[in-house]
Design a protein around this motif. Structure first.
Motif, PDB file in Angstrom:
ATOM      1  N   GLY A 181      22.325  14.138  97.374  1.00 31.79           N
ATOM      2  CA  GLY A 181      22.716  13.391  96.461  1.00 31.79           C
ATOM      3  C   GLY A 181      21.718  12.517  95.454  1.00 31.79           C
ATOM      4  O   GLY A 181      20.475  12.821  95.818  1.00 31.79           O
ATOM      5  N   ILE A 182      22.289  11.693  94.746  1.00 32.97           N
ATOM      6  CA  ILE A 182      21.539  10.917  93.849  1.00 32.97           C
ATOM      7  C   ILE A 182      21.990   9.456  93.902  1.00 32.97           C
ATOM      8  O   ILE A 182      23.044   9.255  94.096  1.00 32.97           O
ATOM      9  CB  ILE A 182      21.402  11.534  92.419  1.00 32.97           C
ATOM     10  CG1 ILE A 182      22.708  11.724  91.886  1.00 32.97           C
ATOM     11  CG2 ILE A 182      20.628  12.862  92.301  1.00 32.97           C
ATOM     12  CD1 ILE A 182      22.838  12.287  90.384  1.00 32.97           C
ATOM     13  N   ILE A 183      20.844   8.566  93.338  1.00 34.20           N
ATOM     14  CA  ILE A 183      21.272   7.217  93.315  1.00 34.20           C
ATOM     15  C   ILE A 183      20.673   6.817  91.685  1.00 34.20           C
ATOM     16  O   ILE A 183      19.483   6.993  91.327  1.00 34.20           O
ATOM     17  CB  ILE A 183      20.346   6.203  94.204  1.00 34.20           C
ATOM     18  CG1 ILE A 183      21.036   6.549  95.704  1.00 34.20           C
ATOM     19  CG2 ILE A 183      20.534   4.677  94.185  1.00 34.20           C
ATOM     20  CD1 ILE A 183      20.168   6.041  96.720  1.00 34.20           C
ATOM     21  N   LYS A 184      21.520   6.116  91.219  1.00 36.80           N
ATOM     22  CA  LYS A 184      21.183   5.649  89.580  1.00 36.80           C
ATOM     23  C   LYS A 184      21.739   4.555  89.346  1.00 36.80           C
ATOM     24  O   LYS A 184      22.824   3.920  89.892  1.00 36.80           O
ATOM     25  CB  LYS A 184      21.875   6.899  88.519  1.00 36.80           C
ATOM     26  CG  LYS A 184      21.068   8.099  88.835  1.00 36.80           C
ATOM     27  CD  LYS A 184      19.678   8.240  88.297  1.00 36.80           C
ATOM     28  CE  LYS A 184      19.215   9.658  88.637  1.00 36.80           C
ATOM     29  NZ  LYS A 184      17.844   9.906  88.162  1.00 36.80           N
ATOM     30  N   ALA A 185      21.190   3.626  88.562  1.00 35.06           N
ATOM     31  CA  ALA A 185      21.665   2.585  87.946  1.00 35.06           C
ATOM     32  C   ALA A 185      22.414   2.867  86.781  1.00 35.06           C
ATOM     33  O   ALA A 185      22.116   3.825  86.018  1.00 35.06           O
ATOM     34  CB  ALA A 185      20.491   1.378  87.555  1.00 35.06           C
ATOM     35  N   ASN A 186      23.696   1.811  86.236  1.00 34.09           N
ATOM     36  CA  ASN A 186      24.393   2.028  85.237  1.00 34.09           C
ATOM     37  C   ASN A 186      23.544   1.131  84.212  1.00 34.09           C
ATOM     38  O   ASN A 186      23.617  -0.158  84.260  1.00 34.09           O
ATOM     39  CB  ASN A 186      25.733   1.531  85.472  1.00 34.09           C
ATOM     40  CG  ASN A 186      26.743   1.615  84.175  1.00 34.09           C
ATOM     41  OD1 ASN A 186      25.950   2.257  83.123  1.00 34.09           O
ATOM     42  ND2 ASN A 186      27.665   0.891  83.994  1.00 34.09           N
ATOM     43  N   LYS A 187      22.811   1.765  83.333  1.00 35.35           N
ATOM     44  CA  LYS A 187      22.073   0.870  82.378  1.00 35.35           C
ATOM     45  C   LYS A 187      22.947   0.851  81.000  1.00 35.35           C
ATOM     46  O   LYS A 187      22.414   0.194  80.144  1.00 35.35           O
ATOM     47  CB  LYS A 187      20.809   1.734  81.891  1.00 35.35           C
ATOM     48  CG  LYS A 187      19.970   1.807  83.164  1.00 35.35           C
ATOM     49  CD  LYS A 187      18.445   2.438  82.794  1.00 35.35           C
ATOM     50  CE  LYS A 187      17.693   2.591  84.227  1.00 35.35           C
ATOM     51  NZ  LYS A 187      16.475   3.025  83.961  1.00 35.35           N
ATOM     52  N   GLY A 188      24.252   1.602  80.873  1.00 34.93           N
ATOM     53  CA  GLY A 188      24.827   1.240  79.656  1.00 34.93           C
ATOM     54  C   GLY A 188      25.962   0.490  79.800  1.00 34.93           C
ATOM     55  O   GLY A 188      26.143  -0.466  80.692  1.00 34.93           O
ATOM     56  N   LYS A 189      27.309   0.892  79.157  1.00 36.13           N
ATOM     57  CA  LYS A 189      28.146   0.059  79.051  1.00 36.13           C
ATOM     58  C   LYS A 189      29.207   0.190  80.557  1.00 36.13           C
ATOM     59  O   LYS A 189      28.823   1.226  80.978  1.00 36.13           O
ATOM     60  CB  LYS A 189      29.222   0.527  77.946  1.00 36.13           C
ATOM     61  CG  LYS A 189      28.709   0.198  76.667  1.00 36.13           C
ATOM     62  CD  LYS A 189      29.638   0.681  75.347  1.00 36.13           C
ATOM     63  CE  LYS A 189      29.577   2.005  75.267  1.00 36.13           C
ATOM     64  NZ  LYS A 189      30.249   2.762  74.152  1.00 36.13           N
ATOM     65  N   PRO A 190      30.063  -0.761  80.637  1.00 35.97           N
ATOM     66  CA  PRO A 190      30.832  -0.632  81.929  1.00 35.97           C
ATOM     67  C   PRO A 190      31.628   0.567  81.666  1.00 35.97           C
ATOM     68  O   PRO A 190      32.145   1.070  80.623  1.00 35.97           O
ATOM     69  CB  PRO A 190      31.573  -1.893  81.941  1.00 35.97           C
ATOM     70  CG  PRO A 190      30.768  -2.963  81.318  1.00 35.97           C
ATOM     71  CD  PRO A 190      30.104  -2.057  80.223  1.00 35.97           C
ATOM     72  N   GLY A 191      32.484   1.111  83.120  1.00 38.04           N
ATOM     73  CA  GLY A 191      33.035   2.267  82.690  1.00 38.04           C
ATOM     74  C   GLY A 191      33.706   2.554  84.213  1.00 38.04           C
ATOM     75  O   GLY A 191      33.834   1.619  84.869  1.00 38.04           O
ATOM     76  N   ILE A 192      34.340   3.653  84.226  1.00 38.41           N
ATOM     77  CA  ILE A 192      34.901   4.047  85.527  1.00 38.41           C
ATOM     78  C   ILE A 192      34.393   5.171  86.183  1.00 38.41           C
ATOM     79  O   ILE A 192      33.769   5.978  85.341  1.00 38.41           O
ATOM     80  CB  ILE A 192      36.434   4.065  85.299  1.00 38.41           C
ATOM     81  CG1 ILE A 192      36.993   5.256  84.582  1.00 38.41           C
ATOM     82  CG2 ILE A 192      37.032   2.913  85.089  1.00 38.41           C
ATOM     83  CD1 ILE A 192      38.482   5.787  84.423  1.00 38.41           C
ATOM     84  N   VAL A 193      34.181   5.445  87.416  1.00 37.55           N
ATOM     85  CA  VAL A 193      33.700   6.527  88.009  1.00 37.55           C
ATOM     86  C   VAL A 193      34.901   7.264  89.016  1.00 37.55           C
ATOM     87  O   VAL A 193      35.377   6.255  89.717  1.00 37.55           O
ATOM     88  CB  VAL A 193      32.335   6.471  88.687  1.00 37.55           C
ATOM     89  CG1 VAL A 193      31.190   6.281  87.912  1.00 37.55           C
ATOM     90  CG2 VAL A 193      32.505   5.570  89.971  1.00 37.55           C
ATOM     91  N   SER A 194      34.615   8.502  89.529  1.00 35.30           N
ATOM     92  CA  SER A 194      35.870   9.005  90.376  1.00 35.30           C
ATOM     93  C   SER A 194      35.324   8.526  91.849  1.00 35.30           C
ATOM     94  O   SER A 194      34.418   7.982  91.992  1.00 35.30           O
ATOM     95  CB  SER A 194      35.808  10.319  90.265  1.00 35.30           C
ATOM     96  OG  SER A 194      34.857  11.172  91.116  1.00 35.30           O
ATOM     97  N   VAL A 195      36.385   8.727  92.578  1.00 38.38           N
ATOM     98  CA  VAL A 195      36.066   8.340  94.250  1.00 38.38           C
ATOM     99  C   VAL A 195      35.038   8.867  94.841  1.00 38.38           C
ATOM    100  O   VAL A 195      34.731   8.567  95.790  1.00 38.38           O
ATOM    101  CB  VAL A 195      37.445   8.477  94.848  1.00 38.38           C
ATOM    102  CG1 VAL A 195      38.597   7.524  94.299  1.00 38.38           C
ATOM    103  CG2 VAL A 195      38.234  10.020  94.657  1.00 38.38           C
ATOM    104  N   LEU A 196      34.398   9.896  94.026  1.00 47.12           N
ATOM    105  CA  LEU A 196      33.331  10.821  94.933  1.00 47.12           C
ATOM    106  C   LEU A 196      31.966   9.884  94.641  1.00 47.12           C
ATOM    107  O   LEU A 196      30.765  10.321  95.205  1.00 47.12           O
ATOM    108  CB  LEU A 196      32.978  12.157  94.018  1.00 47.12           C
ATOM    109  CG  LEU A 196      34.247  13.155  94.059  1.00 47.12           C
ATOM    110  CD1 LEU A 196      34.090  14.449  93.354  1.00 47.12           C
ATOM    111  CD2 LEU A 196      34.731  13.359  95.462  1.00 47.12           C
ATOM    112  N   TYR A 197      32.044   8.671  93.868  1.00 45.59           N
ATOM    113  CA  TYR A 197      30.954   8.013  93.860  1.00 45.59           C
ATOM    114  C   TYR A 197      31.147   6.624  94.550  1.00 45.59           C
ATOM    115  O   TYR A 197      32.069   6.186  94.400  1.00 45.59           O
ATOM    116  CB  TYR A 197      30.804   7.486  92.253  1.00 45.59           C
ATOM    117  CG  TYR A 197      30.459   8.862  91.408  1.00 45.59           C
ATOM    118  CD1 TYR A 197      29.086   9.230  90.985  1.00 45.59           C
ATOM    119  CD2 TYR A 197      31.369   9.634  90.823  1.00 45.59           C
ATOM    120  CE1 TYR A 197      28.841  10.258  90.425  1.00 45.59           C
ATOM    121  CE2 TYR A 197      31.336  10.861  90.296  1.00 45.59           C
ATOM    122  CZ  TYR A 197      30.022  11.118  89.792  1.00 45.59           C
ATOM    123  OH  TYR A 197      29.743  12.019  89.025  1.00 45.59           O
TER     124      TYR A 197
END
Length: 97
Positions: free
Chosen positions: A47-63
């Motif tokens: 897998g991968i690990i990343k920071a959200n550097k952009g706007k708030p949003g939503i991600v699926s339950v896979l995250y």
């Protein structure tokens, strides 16, 4: 989430949304949060690990979405895990158990 670009807006990045009919179970990812997905990439089979550097949003339950503490720096966390060997060595025992 893209291995190369991190947390991205799916519609802007790929031209469409892949979200299901309902997004009620999706997680909210705020700017500065750290996200993890087990979706394997060739260089990152755990897998991968990343920071959200952009706007708030939503991600699926896979995250998995993690809110950093006030004294933590999400950009540093992402940079730390950008080295494939470091990321794989960290995730291997967590994912393989």
């Amino acid at each position: 989430m893209s291995g190369d670009f991190g947390v991205v807006n799916q519609i802007e990045f790929q031209g469409r949304s892949f979200a299901g009919a309902s997004v009620s179970n999706y997680g909210v990812v705020h700017t500065g949060d750290v996200a993890y997905t087990k979706s394997p990439l060739k260089a990152n089979p755990y897998g991968i690990i990343k920071a959200n550097k952009g706007k708030p949003g939503i991600v699926s339950v896979l995250y998995g979405v993690y809110h950093t503490r006030e004294n933590a720096n999400a950009d540093f966390i992402q940079m730390y895990f950008e080295q494939d060997a470091r990321l794989n060595n960290y995730l291997r025992p967590l994912v393989m158990w």
